[in-house]
Design a protein around this motif. Structure first.
Motif, mmCIF file in Angstrom:
data_model
loop_
_atom_site.group_PDB
_atom_site.id
_atom_site.type_symbol
_atom_site.label_atom_id
_atom_site.label_comp_id
_atom_site.label_asym_id
_atom_site.label_seq_id
_atom_site.Cartn_x
_atom_site.Cartn_y
_atom_site.Cartn_z
ATOM 1 N N TRP A 51 20.173 -34.146 -20.671
ATOM 2 C CA TRP A 51 20.900 -33.499 -21.759
ATOM 3 C C TRP A 51 20.021 -32.661 -22.676
ATOM 4 O O TRP A 51 20.515 -31.832 -23.416
ATOM 5 C CB TRP A 51 21.630 -34.529 -22.601
ATOM 6 N N HIS A 52 18.728 -32.865 -22.669
ATOM 7 C CA HIS A 52 17.873 -32.180 -23.635
ATOM 8 C C HIS A 52 17.620 -30.718 -23.267
ATOM 9 O O HIS A 52 17.282 -29.918 -24.108
ATOM 10 C CB HIS A 52 16.546 -32.923 -23.783
ATOM 11 N N ASN A 53 17.775 -30.348 -22.019
ATOM 12 C CA ASN A 53 17.522 -28.984 -21.580
ATOM 13 C C ASN A 53 18.858 -28.297 -21.246
ATOM 14 O O ASN A 53 19.394 -28.485 -20.161
ATOM 15 C CB ASN A 53 16.609 -28.997 -20.357
ATOM 16 N N PRO A 54 19.389 -27.459 -22.162
ATOM 17 C CA PRO A 54 20.708 -26.858 -21.934
ATOM 18 C C PRO A 54 20.657 -25.514 -21.212
ATOM 19 O O PRO A 54 21.584 -24.724 -21.320
ATOM 20 C CB PRO A 54 21.235 -26.686 -23.347
ATOM 21 N N THR A 55 19.590 -25.227 -20.470
ATOM 22 C CA THR A 55 19.420 -23.909 -19.872
ATOM 23 C C THR A 55 20.593 -23.516 -18.976
ATOM 24 O O THR A 55 21.128 -22.413 -19.081
ATOM 25 C CB THR A 55 18.113 -23.867 -19.056
ATOM 26 N N ILE A 56 21.017 -24.404 -18.114
ATOM 27 C CA ILE A 56 22.113 -24.087 -17.193
ATOM 28 C C ILE A 56 23.417 -23.921 -17.963
ATOM 29 O O ILE A 56 24.204 -23.021 -17.664
ATOM 30 C CB ILE A 56 22.232 -25.167 -16.107
ATOM 31 N N ALA A 57 23.652 -24.756 -18.976
ATOM 32 C CA ALA A 57 24.883 -24.639 -19.770
ATOM 33 C C ALA A 57 24.928 -23.304 -20.505
ATOM 34 O O ALA A 57 25.981 -22.665 -20.582
ATOM 35 C CB ALA A 57 24.990 -25.798 -20.755
ATOM 36 N N VAL A 58 23.801 -22.863 -21.040
ATOM 37 C CA VAL A 58 23.756 -21.576 -21.742
ATOM 38 C C VAL A 58 24.007 -20.440 -20.758
ATOM 39 O O VAL A 58 24.770 -19.504 -21.055
ATOM 40 C CB VAL A 58 22.398 -21.395 -22.463
ATOM 41 N N ASP A 59 23.404 -20.508 -19.582
ATOM 42 C CA ASP A 59 23.614 -19.468 -18.575
ATOM 43 C C ASP A 59 25.085 -19.376 -18.166
ATOM 44 O O ASP A 59 25.656 -18.281 -18.098
ATOM 45 C CB ASP A 59 22.756 -19.737 -17.337
ATOM 46 N N TYR A 60 25.701 -20.523 -17.890
ATOM 47 C CA TYR A 60 27.113 -20.515 -17.513
ATOM 48 C C TYR A 60 27.998 -20.051 -18.667
ATOM 49 O O TYR A 60 28.977 -19.337 -18.453
ATOM 50 C CB TYR A 60 27.564 -21.898 -17.031
ATOM 51 N N PHE A 61 27.668 -20.429 -19.899
ATOM 52 C CA PHE A 61 28.458 -19.992 -21.037
ATOM 53 C C PHE A 61 28.440 -18.468 -21.159
ATOM 54 O O PHE A 61 29.477 -17.836 -21.335
ATOM 55 C CB PHE A 61 27.935 -20.629 -22.339
ATOM 56 N N PHE A 62 27.259 -17.855 -21.053
ATOM 57 C CA PHE A 62 27.180 -16.400 -21.141
ATOM 58 C C PHE A 62 27.861 -15.725 -19.959
ATOM 59 O O PHE A 62 28.506 -14.679 -20.110
ATOM 60 C CB PHE A 62 25.725 -15.942 -21.244
ATOM 61 N N MET A 63 27.747 -16.307 -18.782
ATOM 62 C CA MET A 63 28.398 -15.736 -17.608
ATOM 63 C C MET A 63 29.920 -15.763 -17.768
ATOM 64 O O MET A 63 30.606 -14.762 -17.525
ATOM 65 C CB MET A 63 27.993 -16.504 -16.358
ATOM 66 N N LEU A 64 30.457 -16.905 -18.205
ATOM 67 C CA LEU A 64 31.900 -17.020 -18.391
ATOM 68 C C LEU A 64 32.397 -16.133 -19.533
ATOM 69 O O LEU A 64 33.476 -15.544 -19.443
ATOM 70 C CB LEU A 64 32.283 -18.481 -18.653
#
Length: 82
Positions: free
Chosen positions: A42-55
């Protein structure tokens, strides 16, 4: 009556990504009884940020194309090809 033509499943995925990003900023969770799960997952949100910007980008482009390529300020987007 205006119809809402949003893609609800993508809005839900964006909400999940926002939750994961907020969860990653909660540093006090590493002191709870989660073991190393917080630091590993949970401490590294890199993938979540990438998917958020993509969506978000997909949603903006979908809205733009849905309105016939007309921007919010009233201008038409046409390429300058001669």
């Amino acid at each position: 009556m205006a119809t809402n033509r949003r893609i609800q499943s993508l809005e839900g995925l964006r909400g999940i990504m926002i939750f994961l990003i907020v969860l990653s900023h909660m540093e006090f969770l590493k002191y709870c009884n989660f073991g190393h799960a917080y630091e590993l997952y949970w401490h590294n949100p890199t993938i979540a940020v990438d998917y958020f910007f993509m969506l978000s980008g997909f949603g903006m482009m979908f809205s733009f194309l849905k309105h016939g390529g007309v921007s919010a300020v009233g201008g038409r987007c046409t390429p300058d090809v001669y």
